[in-house]
Scaffold this motif. Structure first.
Motif, PDB file in Angstrom:
ATOM      1  N   VAL A   1      28.148  25.694  58.607  1.00 41.85           N
ATOM      2  CA  VAL A   1      29.344  25.549  57.789  1.00 41.85           C
ATOM      3  C   VAL A   1      30.161  24.428  58.408  1.00 41.85           C
ATOM      4  O   VAL A   1      30.449  24.449  59.610  1.00 41.85           O
ATOM      5  CB  VAL A   1      30.171  26.852  57.751  1.00 41.85           C
ATOM      6  N   THR A   2      30.531  23.469  57.589  1.00 41.32           N
ATOM      7  CA  THR A   2      31.203  22.295  58.130  1.00 41.32           C
ATOM      8  C   THR A   2      32.153  21.705  57.098  1.00 41.32           C
ATOM      9  O   THR A   2      32.051  21.990  55.904  1.00 41.32           O
ATOM     10  CB  THR A   2      30.173  21.241  58.576  1.00 41.32           C
ATOM     11  N   GLN A   3      33.059  20.884  57.549  1.00 38.27           N
ATOM     12  CA  GLN A   3      34.028  20.280  56.638  1.00 38.27           C
ATOM     13  C   GLN A   3      33.499  18.975  56.057  1.00 38.27           C
ATOM     14  O   GLN A   3      32.649  18.290  56.653  1.00 38.27           O
ATOM     15  CB  GLN A   3      35.344  20.020  57.392  1.00 38.27           C
ATOM     16  N   MET A   4      34.012  18.653  54.909  1.00 35.77           N
ATOM     17  CA  MET A   4      33.693  17.366  54.262  1.00 35.77           C
ATOM     18  C   MET A   4      33.969  16.236  55.223  1.00 35.77           C
ATOM     19  O   MET A   4      34.955  16.266  55.977  1.00 35.77           O
ATOM     20  CB  MET A   4      34.578  17.187  53.029  1.00 35.77           C
ATOM     21  N   GLY A   5      33.104  15.251  55.201  1.00 35.88           N
ATOM     22  CA  GLY A   5      33.301  14.065  56.019  1.00 35.88           C
ATOM     23  C   GLY A   5      32.635  14.133  57.378  1.00 35.88           C
ATOM     24  O   GLY A   5      32.477  13.094  58.044  1.00 35.88           O
ATOM     25  N   ASN A   6      32.268  15.341  57.798  1.00 37.50           N
ATOM     26  CA  ASN A   6      31.610  15.474  59.104  1.00 37.50           C
ATOM     27  C   ASN A   6      30.171  14.973  59.055  1.00 37.50           C
ATOM     28  O   ASN A   6      29.580  14.802  57.987  1.00 37.50           O
ATOM     29  CB  ASN A   6      31.624  16.931  59.559  1.00 37.50           C
ATOM     30  N   ASP A   7      29.608  14.770  60.248  1.00 36.09           N
ATOM     31  CA  ASP A   7      28.190  14.422  60.408  1.00 36.09           C
ATOM     32  C   ASP A   7      27.491  15.594  61.087  1.00 36.09           C
ATOM     33  O   ASP A   7      28.001  16.128  62.066  1.00 36.09           O
ATOM     34  CB  ASP A   7      28.026  13.185  61.300  1.00 36.09           C
ATOM     35  N   LYS A   8      26.325  15.967  60.564  1.00 34.19           N
ATOM     36  CA  LYS A   8      25.597  17.106  61.139  1.00 34.19           C
ATOM     37  C   LYS A   8      24.102  16.817  61.152  1.00 34.19           C
ATOM     38  O   LYS A   8      23.606  15.991  60.382  1.00 34.19           O
ATOM     39  CB  LYS A   8      25.848  18.380  60.331  1.00 34.19           C
ATOM     40  N   SER A   9      23.401  17.558  62.019  1.00 36.44           N
ATOM     41  CA  SER A   9      21.942  17.431  62.106  1.00 36.44           C
ATOM     42  C   SER A   9      21.282  18.788  61.982  1.00 36.44           C
ATOM     43  O   SER A   9      21.841  19.797  62.417  1.00 36.44           O
ATOM     44  CB  SER A   9      21.542  16.810  63.446  1.00 36.44           C
ATOM     45  N   ILE A  10      20.106  18.777  61.389  1.00 35.88           N
ATOM     46  CA  ILE A  10      19.249  19.954  61.320  1.00 35.88           C
ATOM     47  C   ILE A  10      17.929  19.571  61.994  1.00 35.88           C
ATOM     48  O   ILE A  10      17.393  18.490  61.750  1.00 35.88           O
ATOM     49  CB  ILE A  10      18.959  20.380  59.866  1.00 35.88           C
ATOM     50  N   LYS A  11      17.446  20.486  62.834  1.00 31.63           N
ATOM     51  CA  LYS A  11      16.215  20.183  63.570  1.00 31.63           C
ATOM     52  C   LYS A  11      15.057  21.014  63.048  1.00 31.63           C
ATOM     53  O   LYS A  11      15.242  22.136  62.576  1.00 31.63           O
ATOM     54  CB  LYS A  11      16.424  20.462  65.058  1.00 31.63           C
ATOM     55  N   CYS A  12      13.879  20.453  63.137  1.00 32.25           N
ATOM     56  CA  CYS A  12      12.670  21.156  62.696  1.00 32.25           C
ATOM     57  C   CYS A  12      11.525  20.843  63.653  1.00 32.25           C
ATOM     58  O   CYS A  12      11.316  19.683  64.034  1.00 32.25           O
ATOM     59  CB  CYS A  12      12.287  20.742  61.281  1.00 32.25           C
TER      60      CYS A  12
END
Lengths: 113, 112
Positions: free
Chosen positions: A12-23
């Motif tokens: 869950v994150t705010q608009m404008g943020n940068d995030k990563s998902i790992k696999c």
């Protein structure tokens, strides 16, 4: 001994943020994918990598950048998150020539607020 | 195409009854189809596949039927159990790079 594992499971994150998902996959497969599933359960491919090389980029905004450091890993980085990015993202892997026997991860539910 | 504006089809069956889930495809050149099952909170899982040189293929409690004339395939689940409750997708290979094109999905609910 999970075959295809993604982290985190929830984000869950705010608009404008940068995030990563790992696999990561431990099946020895040579091809990995990212799929997006919307609120109506529609599954659509975003990217595929074969042996670290980008094969498919399915008209995804360039805010989404996949990275494959080796054939067992395919990460997804998303810049400047938007509300419409909220979805469940699935990583999958397969072996070329294996009749499309995908193995999916359990998904990352991304919620942008 | 996209499923925007469409509701997820649902099918509700009584435990022990047979279930039939349908899928239509548009490309008459498609030669391979796969059914996936997605349980709540999990990723899709392979159930059964069929090649276009076959009309029928059976697995354990599941049968896939392919009608190439009308470009239709179905998944039949015998003696449906509560554990069969899930969303079911048909899929076919896309033209490039091993990608799968998924159909809209059907949500199966099993009533005890």
């Amino acid at each position: 001994d999970t075959a295809v594992s993604q982290t985190p499971k929830y984000l869950v994150t705010q608009m404008g943020n940068d995030k990563s998902i790992k696999c990561e996959q431990n099946l020895g497969h040579d091809t990995m994918y990212w799929y997006k599933q919307d609120s109506k359960k529609f599954l659509k491919i975003m990217f595929s990598y074969n042996n670290k090389e980008l094969i498919i980029n399915e008209t995804v905004p360039n805010r989404f950048s996949p990275k494959s450091p080796d054939k067992a890993h395919l990460n997804l980085h998303i810049n400047s998150l938007e509300l419409g990015d909220s979805a469940v993202y699935f990583c999958a892997s397969s072996q070329a020539g294996s009749n499309y026997g995908y193995t999916f991860g359990s998904g990352t539910r991304l919620t942008v607020v | 195409g996209e499923s925007v504006g469409l509701h997820l089809p649902t099918l509700s069956v009584q435990e022990g009854d047979n279930s039939i889930i349908n899928c239509a495809y548009s490309n008459s050149a498609s030669d391979y189809f796969i059914w996936y099952k997605q349980e709540s909170g999990k990723g899709p899982q392979f159930i059964i596949d069929i090649r276009s040189n076959m009309d029928k293929r059976q697995g354990q409690r599941v049968t896939v039927l392919l009608n190439k004339t009308v470009k239709h395939l179905s998944l039949q689940i015998a003696a449906t159990q509560p554990g069969d409750s899930a969303v079911y997708f048909c899929a076919e290979p896309g033209p490039v790079g091993g990608k799968l094109i998924f159909g809209q999905g059907t949500e199966l609910s099993v009533k005890p």
